[in-house]
Design an enzyme around this catalytic site. Sequence first.
Site, PDB file in Angstrom:
ATOM      1  N   TRP A   1      63.003  21.094  76.890  1.00  0.00           N
ATOM      2  CA  TRP A   1      63.201  21.628  78.240  1.00  0.00           C
ATOM      3  C   TRP A   1      64.592  21.330  78.771  1.00  0.00           C
ATOM      4  CZ3 TRP A   1      60.238  25.410  78.987  1.00  0.00           C
ATOM      5  CH2 TRP A   1      58.894  25.394  78.587  1.00  0.00           C
TER       6      TRP A   1
ATOM      7  N   ASP B   1      64.220  16.972  86.499  1.00  0.00           N
ATOM      8  CA  ASP B   1      63.073  17.850  86.252  1.00  0.00           C
ATOM      9  C   ASP B   1      61.859  16.947  86.070  1.00  0.00           C
ATOM     10  OD1 ASP B   1      61.065  19.436  85.221  1.00  0.00           O
ATOM     11  OD2 ASP B   1      62.282  20.350  83.640  1.00  0.00           O
TER      12      ASP B   1
ATOM     13  N   LYS C   1      51.454  21.479  85.655  1.00  0.00           N
ATOM     14  CA  LYS C   1      51.252  20.336  84.775  1.00  0.00           C
ATOM     15  C   LYS C   1      50.391  19.278  85.464  1.00  0.00           C
ATOM     16  CE  LYS C   1      54.029  22.383  81.929  1.00  0.00           C
ATOM     17  NZ  LYS C   1      55.473  22.247  81.831  1.00  0.00           N
TER      18      LYS C   1
HETATM   19  C1  LIG Z   1      56.638  23.220  81.394  1.00  0.00           C
HETATM   20  C2  LIG Z   1      57.974  22.688  81.709  1.00  0.00           C
HETATM   21  C3  LIG Z   1      59.013  23.524  82.141  1.00  0.00           C
HETATM   22  C4  LIG Z   1      58.881  25.016  82.213  1.00  0.00           C
HETATM   23  O1  LIG Z   1      58.026  25.375  83.216  1.00  0.00           O
HETATM   24  P1  LIG Z   1      57.581  26.910  83.488  1.00  0.00           P
HETATM   25  O2  LIG Z   1      56.861  26.759  84.781  1.00  0.00           O
HETATM   26  O3  LIG Z   1      56.728  27.333  82.359  1.00  0.00           O
HETATM   27  O4  LIG Z   1      58.819  27.712  83.607  1.00  0.00           O
HETATM   28  C5  LIG Z   1      60.218  22.928  82.459  1.00  0.00           C
HETATM   29  N1  LIG Z   1      60.398  21.603  82.368  1.00  0.00           N
HETATM   30  C6  LIG Z   1      59.429  20.779  81.949  1.00  0.00           C
HETATM   31  C7  LIG Z   1      59.694  19.309  81.866  1.00  0.00           C
HETATM   32  C8  LIG Z   1      58.183  21.286  81.610  1.00  0.00           C
HETATM   33  O5  LIG Z   1      57.205  20.463  81.196  1.00  0.00           O
END
Ligand SMILES: *Cc1c(COP(=O)(O)O)cnc(C)c1O
Length: 360
Positions: free
Chosen positions: A101, A174, A198
């Site tokens: 990511w 993030d 998540k």
């Molecule tokens: C899942 C995830 C993303 C991407 O998220 P989307 O909502 O599918 O665009 C980005 N960063 C992390 C750390 C993730 O776990």
Amino acid sequence: MTVYNFSAGPAVLPKPVMDQIQRELPSLQGSGMSILEISHRSDRFQNILDTAKQDLKDLLQIPDNYEVLFCQGGGTGQFAAVPLNLANHHRKIALLDSGHWASGAADEAADLGYTVDIVGNTKANKYQSLPYPDRELSSSEYDYLYTTLNNTIEGTTYHNQILPDHKDITLVGDMSSNFMAERYNVSDFGLIFAGAQKNLAPAGVTIVIVRKDLIHPAEHTPKILNYAPYVKKDSMFNTPPVFPIYVAGLVAKWLKDLGGIDEMERINQKKAAVLYDYLDESKLFHNHVKPSERSLTNITFSTGNEDLDAQFVDFATQNQLVSVKGHRSVGGLRASLYNAMPIEGAKALVDCLHKFEQTH
Ligand SMILES: *Cc1c(COP(=O)(O)O)cnc(C)c1O
């Protein structure tokens, strides 16, 4: 029979929240209308949004000089929105490439024309450890240092105690896969974002927590990625994702009732230890991340043999333990132990791993 869902996202939600959604779905607060139907301009929804925002502020102890935004476009949307709003002084970003990511975020910012310097990466050991900056970073050169706090696919985490040095540089994090799973100080960051699916709500809303003075959108930034209209119109310059915001509010209340983030972290540590303790003793399954960098929410492991790993996925599924396959980019196995996963789920998984180990 109880099914335990170890999916990395969309993922398990708290049982009491699911029950409440079910009760309220036909008629929200006696209105005769469903949350799926009501206007986002209604007082009812405004109240839901205000309350969710306040509960997030309370739980995360968000200082007053930060804004909480409810955005769309997922984590991926923020890969573009963050540089477009925050990187226009130097147009230069320092980034720690800690996995899938993080490198996705680097590519997106570079595609938008920003200079992205990878100041540390752990590609060489398949991202099974965390990178740190190879030199001192300063805000006179970079707009910010970009980090992926929890590496969902590789199973590593910059926990609060091991954040990269950010004395002289703005930190961006993030937090998609460990949002409200463990304590961070919001004031250590210029911006935090988290896709909801998540650990917070169904897919469709992304929480952005940003220090107000940092918002300087680039010219021609599309409105949907521009934080300024979100701030000005309280995340409602267009139709917001009503249902995910409603669920995020319910989950925040659930977390408050449980005792807040510190209590949640304590539970998560206990829960993760159930699995890590087993893995550290196992002769068949292994985790290669050092203890201080191990994720509480996404635990990766493997037998080292693709066929055996696949056999375990089948065995687990037969035992109602769902989605333990690792991400397609790294293979192996992964169990996501998000806030809503009860400790019984971790114990059931260990029982299953143990049974499998005895016969292989
Ligand atoms: C899942 C995830 C993303 C991407 O998220 P989307 O909502 O599918 O665009 C980005 N960063 C992390 C750390 C993730 O776990």
